[in-house]
Design a protein around this motif. Sequence first.
Motif: not given
Length: 684
Positions: A435-438, A450-455
């Motif tokens: 789900s992580l978009e880079i 990345g921060n949003s993914y971990w939250h």
Amino acid sequence: MIIKKYTLHAVTACAMSALLLSACKDKNKTYAENDVVIKNIDKSVKPGDDFFMYANGTWLKNNPIPGAYSSWGIGNAVQEDLRNKLKKINEDALNANAAKGSNTQKIGDFYYSGMDTVNIEKQGLAPLKEELARVDKVTDVRTLIEEFAHLETIGVQTPFGAYAAQDDRNSEKILMQLSQSGIGLPNRDYYFNTDEHSAAIRNDYQQKHLPALFKLIGLDDAAARAATQKTYAIEKFLADSSRKLVDLRDPYHNYNKMALAGLSKLAPVVDWKKTFEQMDFKQVDTVIVGQPEYYRAVNKALTTFTVNDWKNYIRKNIVNDYSPYLSKAFSDESFRFYGTVISGRKEQLPRWKRVLDTEGSLMGEVLGQIFVKEYFPEKTKKRYVDLVEAVRTSFGEHIDKLDWMSAETKKKAHDKLAKVFPKVGFPDKWKDFSSLEINRGPYAQNVMRGNSYWHKYNADKLGKPVDRTEWGMTPQTYNAYYNPSNNEIVLPAAIFILPWAMDENIDDAVVYGYGAASTIGHEITHGFDDQGRQYDEKGNLKAWWTPADSTKFAQRAQMLVDQFNGYTVYGQHINGKATLGENIADLGGITIGLDAFKKTDQYKQGKTINGLTPIQRYFLGYAMGWLGQDRKESLLSQILTNEHSPGFLRVNGPFSDVPEFYEAFGVKKGDKMWLDPDKRVKIW
């Protein structure tokens, strides 16, 4: 800390047959020629005066701290090797033309965006434009709190330290947690301490760093000074109700479980149900508040300071937290304050190293999967699992021999020890980053995603069973930890890397000192230090000691507090109470690892290598594990903010309590490390 099976048993093999005599001689010759401890010794230092410098002094003299670092030692040597390996992984991914959404694509594009300095400079503050525009729309306390909730989801500091974690008293449950937060200096004491170090940092923060940030945001000189004054006032107000480092180490004092209605009484200005939902924490009905007095202060601050004051505070936090990923003017000021003023570093790391470090913090397991496949095959795990069990056995024997603990508590201690779960090398199950978009767009926005993914990853834990397979570190992390809620030790692959020699060329004595004592024994002992001992075998905060045994433990622990309180660094006393857990773990690791080593053939045969006995080499191996030196600024900051003692005291301090150390190096009364026998601490 690589410990291969044939290394552990090489001397045993030599003893088994005369046919192997020549191989044995060759092996001993190999140990001598590749001796990683003899080269570091400074014979001008007396072992009983400063063993750390005796063991490591030559290396320290020949390896000054590079300008880009606040400290330099064995961990850096390992880290440099790791970074080179990770750089190759990233460069390969960059050129792979990988499918969109694949891990390889994400690695390559993240590295590209971080290294794309031309566009980063052109963009300036633009990657944060939308976030700063949101702040402009805040009009009252309600919309201010809504903005706090949003900022929590993108990794920007707010007064709300919100996260989901295991309930300390019921480790099977994940609950909402709130802890103190909201300040910009490293520790609440920086706002109040009057020593020269604290005052200098506090003054720079107010007179240089904050004004510089506000000017970079776009304020003129007068507006920047006004914003600085109000922002600092908010932070100092919050700091005044924040707990000190020592107070944060009491698990009972920091466990305040309450229904949402109770939290609303504590801080009624905030609509907590709505706020948690805006943070992606769904259906919260119970919360554990670490520091209730802090949230009373937050409640008061929300109406004491104006909305415009808070808006500038928010702008500062957004830009401050994302400055390392913006153009040079922002990253330079961030480094000037946090890197130079606080840590004493003279120059920044090369950009590629900074990008790799950020990448590791955001998607380290993506890298880890490739790292272990190439550099740490799964079959290697068993070698380290075996050493864990050797140390566990030694710890159990220590419990049996304790003269101060009752049989009732010993039985429960054995039960907890048996249930300590070791995670060695790398996870059996990897996290899902699909789900992580880079992409190759702005670097800061990749970091934000990345921060949003971990939250979201953390928020999704609420209401679900505890995943006890999860790792809190990546395999390529040069570190290790004990988690009391899971009663587990986590030992990443990288922590076993020993630079300067192949692992098969290192004798057992050094391996046991470097790996079994300073890492495995240390982490297991954390389960029985002043904090860890308060959790039972299932990871619950629960009294399982008899009151008399708890008293005896506390008396022995206080001796260690007093011992470390007596050490000073640049005129500042070590905080023996704040560092107690780590000091107990160091002492326990040394004594438990030593008894495990005494079962090896190398110890029993007693043959010297380069004139050093096996037990001398054990202590030298342990000391090598803390080989390093720190800048003055970094050490002084560590004393204020960190529960670990400086590295040299993690050698000299506990060694002064170990009788075998005195015997091995002929330490006598009058030597600086001498402690009278009745002052020597023995806990585990």
